[in-house]
Design a protein around this motif. Structure first.
Motif, mmCIF file in Angstrom:
data_model
loop_
_atom_site.group_PDB
_atom_site.id
_atom_site.type_symbol
_atom_site.label_atom_id
_atom_site.label_comp_id
_atom_site.label_asym_id
_atom_site.label_seq_id
_atom_site.Cartn_x
_atom_site.Cartn_y
_atom_site.Cartn_z
ATOM 1 N N SER A 1 0.827 -1.211 0.000
ATOM 2 C CA SER A 1 0.000 0.000 0.000
ATOM 3 C C SER A 1 0.860 1.260 0.000
ATOM 4 O O SER A 1 0.443 2.315 -0.464
ATOM 5 N N ALA A 2 2.083 1.135 0.506
ATOM 6 C CA ALA A 2 2.977 2.291 0.594
ATOM 7 C C ALA A 2 3.442 2.779 -0.766
ATOM 8 O O ALA A 2 3.959 3.890 -0.876
ATOM 9 N N ILE A 3 3.269 1.972 -1.798
ATOM 10 C CA ILE A 3 3.672 2.408 -3.140
ATOM 11 C C ILE A 3 2.488 2.408 -4.105
ATOM 12 O O ILE A 3 2.664 2.482 -5.318
ATOM 13 N N GLY A 4 1.276 2.307 -3.577
ATOM 14 C CA GLY A 4 0.085 2.380 -4.420
ATOM 15 C C GLY A 4 -0.128 1.153 -5.282
ATOM 16 O O GLY A 4 -0.689 1.247 -6.380
ATOM 17 N N SER A 5 0.295 -0.021 -4.822
ATOM 18 C CA SER A 5 0.155 -1.247 -5.607
ATOM 19 C C SER A 5 -1.310 -1.622 -5.812
ATOM 20 O O SER A 5 -2.167 -1.341 -4.975
ATOM 21 N N THR A 6 -1.586 -2.288 -6.928
ATOM 22 C CA THR A 6 -2.941 -2.805 -7.184
ATOM 23 C C THR A 6 -3.195 -4.098 -6.416
ATOM 24 O O THR A 6 -4.317 -4.565 -6.366
ATOM 25 N N THR B 1 6.483 -0.405 -10.872
ATOM 26 C CA THR B 1 5.916 -1.741 -11.009
ATOM 27 C C THR B 1 7.045 -2.773 -11.011
ATOM 28 O O THR B 1 8.216 -2.419 -10.847
ATOM 29 N N SER B 2 6.726 -4.041 -11.216
ATOM 30 C CA SER B 2 7.711 -5.119 -11.057
ATOM 31 C C SER B 2 8.374 -5.528 -12.366
ATOM 32 O O SER B 2 8.953 -6.605 -12.462
ATOM 33 N N ARG B 3 8.309 -4.681 -13.386
ATOM 34 C CA ARG B 3 8.876 -5.039 -14.682
ATOM 35 C C ARG B 3 9.348 -3.775 -15.403
ATOM 36 O O ARG B 3 9.033 -2.654 -14.977
ATOM 37 N N ASP B 4 10.085 -3.969 -16.485
ATOM 38 C CA ASP B 4 10.494 -2.835 -17.313
ATOM 39 C C ASP B 4 9.401 -2.587 -18.344
ATOM 40 O O ASP B 4 9.106 -3.453 -19.174
ATOM 41 N N THR B 5 8.814 -1.412 -18.314
ATOM 42 C CA THR B 5 7.655 -1.096 -19.155
ATOM 43 C C THR B 5 8.028 -0.375 -20.443
ATOM 44 O O THR B 5 7.144 0.056 -21.192
ATOM 45 N N LEU C 1 6.600 4.059 -14.791
ATOM 46 C CA LEU C 1 6.466 3.005 -13.778
ATOM 47 C C LEU C 1 7.507 1.916 -13.946
ATOM 48 O O LEU C 1 7.480 0.902 -13.236
ATOM 49 N N SER C 2 8.437 2.093 -14.883
ATOM 50 C CA SER C 2 9.448 1.070 -15.135
ATOM 51 C C SER C 2 10.250 0.759 -13.875
ATOM 52 O O SER C 2 10.678 1.663 -13.151
#
Length: 544
Positions: free
Chosen positions: A308-313, A385-389, A374-375
Motif C-alpha cells: 500500500s505504501a507504493i500504491g500497488s494494485t 511496477t515489477s517489470r520494465d515497461t 512506472l518502469s
C-alpha cells in the motif's frame, strides 16, 4: 499444382520419419506421404513388415524405373481435401524415384538426404520402436541391395544433413532453415504500443483502433494493468488479452512468455471473448499468479503498509514475478502456464508463432502495459511496477528482436495521472475541479470516470510533465506519439473530426509535444467512446 515437394532419402534409422513428422507438426499446411503406405496402396496384399516392403518396392522400381512413386504422390495429393503448401515424401530409395518426382513436379522438388555413420545407424536400429515388423539385425537391413546403395543419393541431393552429432530438433532446424521455412530475412513487421507516463494513458482505446491492421496481436505484462475498450454495447476491460481481441477476430491472439497470468480471470476473459485454441495461444513460460501471491500483497508487511505504501494494485503480480526470479528457491513452487491443465489447449511457444508470421510477411502488434514512468529500472523507485515497461522491456518479454520493429507508438495523455494514495511523485499536482474549469468539462463527471480500471481508485492528476515526456521519448525512441484526452484540454475538441478543427490551444500543445519528443503526434483521441470517429488519424503509414 502449387505445392512444393520435399523428397527425403537416407538409410534406415537416419531420422527420415522423425524429420517428416517434426516438420508436419511444427509448420502449417504440410502433408506427409509415407512410401510404405503408397506401396501397400499399389499392392494391398503386402505384409506390414520390412522385408516384404523392401521386396515390393524393388519390384515396382524394376517395372517403372522408380516412376511409380511420382505417379502415386500425384494421385494421393489429388484426393486430399485441400492442396497443402508442402508435400513430404518419406522416403525415396533410388535415383529413379527422385528423377521421377523432378520430371513430374519440376523445380518445386527439394531433395533432402539424411545420413550417419554405420555404427550410429546400427545403434539407433537396436533401440528402434516400430509398429512395422522389423528384421533381426541392422546387418540384415543393409543386406538389401537397394538399402546398401541408398547413401549414394547424397551425391544428387539439394540438402545433406549428417545426423550423427545432432538431435532430432537440430536436424529439423537445419533442414527448415535450408528450405527457407523460417524466412530469408528479418523484415520490420512489428509495431509496438507503450505508455509514456504512469499508465492509464488510454492504450486500450488506441490498440483496439489499430488492431484490424494486424495479423498477430500480442500482449505482455500482467493483470495489474487494465486496458479499456469502448464498444457500442459498452466498455470492456482487458487484464490479460490484447485490446483488439474482438476488433480483429481473424488475427491470432498471443500472450507472451514474459506475461504474468491469473488463471481464473484469464479463463473468464477467454470465454467472454469467444476465442478458441485455433486463434488464441499462450506461451508455456508465462508465469502463474497463485492465491498466496495475492494474499501476501494484500496482507502487507510488518509495518502495516507493505504494498500500500507504493500504491500497488495488489493483484499478486509482483510476488509472482519475484518467485519466477528466485527459481528453485521460490515458495510456493513456481508454476508456469505450460503446467496448467486448463490452459493446455492454448499452449504454443510464441517464438514459433512469430517465426511463422514473419515467414509469411504478416504484421504483428505488440501491446505493452502500464507506462514508462512506472518502469522498475527507469521510474521513481520504489514507486514502480515489477517489470520494465519500456519498448525494450516489452520486446524482451515477448521474445521479439529489436531489428523486427517498424513503428513505436508512445501514448501520452493531456493530464497525466497516478492512482490515488502514496503512488509516487508526478510533478505539479492539481485536482479534477481545476481540469474541469479549464476545459469546460463537468467536474463530477470527470471524477466519476477517472477511477482506475484495476483497483477502482480515484486517480490523482497533474500538469503535463514535459521532463517525463523527454525521458520517455529517449527511452522508447518513438516513431509516433498518440495523444489522448484532447477533450480535457478543451471540451469542444469532442466534436473535432479533423486536426484543424481542434482548438488553437490544443494544436499549440501538440506542436510542443512534437518538438520535445522529436516525433509526430500521429493519433489524437478526442473523446473516449467507440473508436469510430473518436480518433483523428494523421499517420502516413498503416492500413492493410
Amino acid at each position: 499444382m502449387s505445392f512444393r515437394v520435399i523428397a527425403i532419402s537416407g538409410p534406415v534409422s537416419s531420422g527420415k520419419t522423425t524429420l517428416a513428422s517434426g516438420l508436419e507438426k511444427r509448420f502449417e499446411d504440410i502433408a506427409v506421404l509415407k512410401t510404405h503406405e503408397l506401396i501397400r496402396a499399389e499392392q494391398p496384399s503386402v505384409e506390414f513388415e520390412r522385408a516384404a516392403l523392401q521386396l515390393a518396392g524393388a519390384t515396382l522400381d524394376d517395372k517403372t524405373g522408380g516412376e511409380w512413386l511420382a505417379q502415386a504422390v500425384a494421385r494421393t495429393v489429388m484426393n486430399l481435401i485441400s492442396e497443402p503448401a508442402y508435400v513430404i515424401v518419406d522416403s525415396c530409395r533410388i535415383e529413379g524415384q527422385v528423377d521421377g518426382l523432378r520430371r513430374l513436379f519440376g523445380n518445386s522438388v527439394v531433395h533432402v538426404h539424411l545420413t550417419a555413420s554405420e555404427a550410429e545407424l546400427g545403434r539407433r536400429y537396436r533401440r528402434r520402436q516400430s509398429k512395422m515388423r522389423e528384421l533381426d539385425s541392422y546387418a540384415l537391413v543393409r543386406a538389401d541391395p537397394t538399402e546398401a546403395r541408398v547413401d549414394d543419393l547424397g551425391e544428387m541431393a539439394d540438402i545433406v544433413v549428417d545426423t550423427k552429432r545432432c538431435d532430432a530438433e537440430d536436424v529439423l532446424v537445419r533442414t527448415a532453415a535450408r528450405l527457407g521455412l523460417y524466412g530469408r530475412s528479418y523484415s520490420r513487421l512489428v509495431d509496438v504500443l507503450v505508455g509514456g507516463q504512469w499508465g492509464s494513458e488510454g492504450k486500450g482505446h488506441i490498440a483496439s483502433y489499430l488492431a484490424p491492421e494486424y495479423d498477430v496481436l500480442l500482449r505482455v505484462g500482467g493483470p495489474n494493468a487494465g486496458h479499456q475498450v469502448y464498444r457500442e454495447e459498452g466498455a470492456l476491460t482487458y487484464h490479460h488479452l490484447p485490446s483488439g481481441t474482438r476488433e480483429n477476430e481473424s488475427a491470432k491472439v498471443v500472450i507472451g512468455p514474459g506475461a504474468v497470468i491469473r488463471v481464473p480471470d484469464l479463463l473468464s476473459e477467454i470465454a467472454d471473448s469467444g476465442r478458441t485454441s485455433s486463434t488464441l495461444h499462450i506461451d508455456p513460460n508465462a508465469m502463474v499468479i497463485e492465491d498466496a501471491d495475492v494474499k501476501r500483497e494484500k496482507l502487507g508487511s510488518a509495518d502495516g503498509k507493505g504494498m500500500s505504501a507504493i500504491g500497488s494494485t495488489k493483484r499478486g503480480v509482483g510476488e509472482a514475478t519475484s518467485r519466477k526470479v528466485l527459481r528453485p528457491r521460490a515458495e510456493p513452487k513456481v508454476r508456469l502456464a505450460g503446467c496448467v491443465p486448463e490452459l493446455q489447449e492454448y499452449r504454443r511457444r510464441t517464438v514459433e508463432i512469430l517465426d511463422d508470421a514473419f515467414r509469411a510477411g504478416q504484421r504483428v502488434f505488440l501491446e505493452g502495459t502500464q507506462g514508462t514512468g512506472l518502469s522498475l529500472h527507469h521510474g521513481s523507485y520504489p514507486h514502480v511496477t515489477s517489470r520494465d515497461t519500456t519498448v525494450s522491456g516489452c520486446l524482451a518479454e515477448a521474445g521479439i528482436a529489436p531489428g523486427r520493429v517498424r513503428r513505436v507508438i508512445m501514448v501520452v495523455r493531456s493530464y497525466p495521472i497516478r492512482v490515488k494514495g502514496p503512488s509516487g511523485p508526478m510533478g505539479r499536482e492539481i485536482n479534477w475541479t481545476e481540469v474541469a474549469r479549464r476545459s469546460g468539462q463537468d467536474a463530477r463527471q470527470l471524477r466519476k470516470q477517472e477511477h482506475s480500471s484495476t483497483s477502482n481508485k480515484l486517480r490523482r492528476v497533474a500538469e503535463f510533465n514535459w521532463t517525463l515526456l523527454r525521458n520517455s521519448a529517449s527511452l522508447n525512441g518513438p516513431t509516433d506519439i498518440a495523444l489522448s484526452f484532447a477533450d480535457y484540454i478543451q471540451k469542444k475538441n469532442e466534436d473535432a473530426r479533423r486536426f484543424e478543427q481542434l482548438d488553437e490551444t490544443t494544436i499549440q500543445f501538440i506542436e510542443e509535444i512534437e518538438r520535445v519528443a522529436s516525433a509526430p503526434v500521429s493519433l489524437v483521441v478526442t473523446r473516449f467512446r467507440h473508436p469510430e470517429r473518436s480518433i483523428i488519424d494523421r499517420r502516413k503509414w498503416g492500413g492493410r
